[in-house]
Design an enzyme around this catalytic site. Structure first.
Site, PDB file in Angstrom:
ATOM      1  N   LEU A   1      -4.953  17.000  11.827  1.00  0.00           N
ATOM      2  CA  LEU A   1      -3.994  16.361  12.201  1.00  0.00           C
ATOM      3  C   LEU A   1      -2.804  16.498  11.196  1.00  0.00           C
ATOM      4  O   LEU A   1      -3.048  16.644  10.027  1.00  0.00           O
ATOM      5  CB  LEU A   1      -4.324  14.852  12.067  1.00  0.00           C
ATOM      6  CG  LEU A   1      -3.203  13.658  12.138  1.00  0.00           C
ATOM      7  CD1 LEU A   1      -2.745  13.662  13.472  1.00  0.00           C
ATOM      8  CD2 LEU A   1      -3.708  12.326  11.571  1.00  0.00           C
TER       9      LEU A   1
ATOM     10  N   ASP B   1       5.819  -2.314  12.390  1.00  0.00           N
ATOM     11  CA  ASP B   1       6.381  -3.575  11.936  1.00  0.00           C
ATOM     12  C   ASP B   1       5.705  -4.759  12.171  1.00  0.00           C
ATOM     13  O   ASP B   1       4.683  -4.848  12.845  1.00  0.00           O
ATOM     14  CB  ASP B   1       7.769  -3.714  12.909  1.00  0.00           C
ATOM     15  CG  ASP B   1       8.781  -4.648  12.442  1.00  0.00           C
ATOM     16  OD1 ASP B   1       8.657  -4.940  11.105  1.00  0.00           O
ATOM     17  OD2 ASP B   1       9.547  -5.038  13.440  1.00  0.00           O
TER      18      ASP B   1
ATOM     19  N   HIS C   1       1.919  -6.239   3.611  1.00  0.00           N
ATOM     20  CA  HIS C   1       2.065  -4.666   3.398  1.00  0.00           C
ATOM     21  C   HIS C   1       0.583  -4.320   3.016  1.00  0.00           C
ATOM     22  O   HIS C   1       0.365  -3.195   3.505  1.00  0.00           O
ATOM     23  CB  HIS C   1       3.128  -4.619   2.243  1.00  0.00           C
ATOM     24  CG  HIS C   1       4.504  -4.853   2.658  1.00  0.00           C
ATOM     25  ND1 HIS C   1       5.013  -4.748   3.969  1.00  0.00           N
ATOM     26  CD2 HIS C   1       5.589  -5.792   2.144  1.00  0.00           C
ATOM     27  CE1 HIS C   1       6.233  -5.304   4.143  1.00  0.00           C
ATOM     28  NE2 HIS C   1       6.658  -5.822   2.859  1.00  0.00           N
TER      29      HIS C   1
END
Ligand code: IPE
Ligand code: IPE
Ligand code: MG
Length: 254
Positions: free
Chosen positions: A135, A24, A41
């Site tokens: 991962l 955020d 963004h």
């Protein structure tokens, strides 16, 4: 300790297996610089690359990132468009690197609202990396925790209607099998950047015993040292899962 010293790495056996992040603060990062929110963004996408690489190198098993919530469609149309384009271009530019780094990419959420091109890319990226063993990177896109529980309940009801399950068989353990991420270790550490202390309809079911960590750092500014700080905080906590401290101490010495 002076604030600018880097955080020492958490020993591997104290690291969380599964980290989830609510990324955020992109909009605020841009607004502080008098830039359009969309610039935040774009900068946030760079942070994703850094943090994925760090988690991969540190041997964290699963990283789940909240990229777009089911409520984010309600943002201005132009911002949603930019975000959709950013998903597509980032996926295109990063997939080879992720694959080479042995990362297994997964998506959770409802993809049906995305453009056919994006849906196609998502499916191909998952297929291409499905057998990787490093991962596991889970991207939550058009995801909502309530949607997740509802889709689990719907699939369970279908089994009941088909006579494969009795209503009395429905327990938390059974429902757990139908929610997203059920085949992965439960989230150990939840990180939310940008100072907000709420879940915002992220993994409502899965966060039952996750350790929560909040930082004021805006997502585009979040760096590997901030990740270390979160891991160090996690390592310093005692998880009790409803037991007493004494019980936990006894079992860890057993
Ligand atoms: C998070 O940053 C990214 C998405 C929700 C897609 P925000 O865009 O929510 O940033 P703030 O909260 O407005 O600063
Ligand atoms: C949560 O952030 C969703 C993502 C990070 C993708 P929001 O910025 O949408 O959350 P609220 O609206 O502040 O709760
Ligand atoms: Mg926000």
């Amino acid at each position: 300790m002076p604030a600018d010293l880097p955080n020492p790495p958490t020993p591997p056996d104290r690291l969380p297996h599964h980290v989830v992040i609510v990324m955020d603060g992109n909009g605020r990062w841009a607004q502080q610089r008098s830039l359009p929110r969309t610039a935040g963004h774009r900068e946030g996408a760079k942070t994703v690359r850094r943090i994925v690489q760090a988690c991969s190198e540190r041997g964290i098993e699963v990283l789940t990132l909240f990229a777009f919530s089911s409520e984010n469609w309600r943002r201005p149309r132009r911002e949603v468009e930019v975000l959709m384009n950013l998903f597509l271009t980032t996926l295109r530019s990063e997939i080879r690197r992720l694959d080479t780094a042995n990362v297994r990419l997964r998506f959770i959420g409802n993809p049906s609202a995305f453009s056919p091109t994006l849906q196609d890319y998502i499916a191909k990226a998952q297929q291409r990396t499905a057998k990787n063993t490093g991962l596991t990177l889970v991207v939550a896109a058009n995801y909502g925790g309530r949607w997740d529980i509802a889709q689990a309940a719907r699939r369970l009801s279908e089994e009941i209607m088909a006579g494969q399950l009795q209503p009395r068989d429905v327990t938390p353990d059974i429902l757990q099998r139908y929610v997203c991420l059920s085949d992965l270790p439960e989230p150990d550490l939840f990180i939310r950047t940008a100072g907000e202390q709420r879940i915002s309809n992220f993994l409502l079911w899965q966060l039952a015993y996750t350790e929560l960590y909040f930082t004021d750092r805006l997502w585009p500014d979040f760096d590997v040292d901030d990740l270390e700080a979160a891991c160090a905080a996690f390592a310093s906590r005692q998880r009790r899962f409803g037991l007493t401290s004494e019980q936990i101490a006894r079992s860890s010495h057993a």
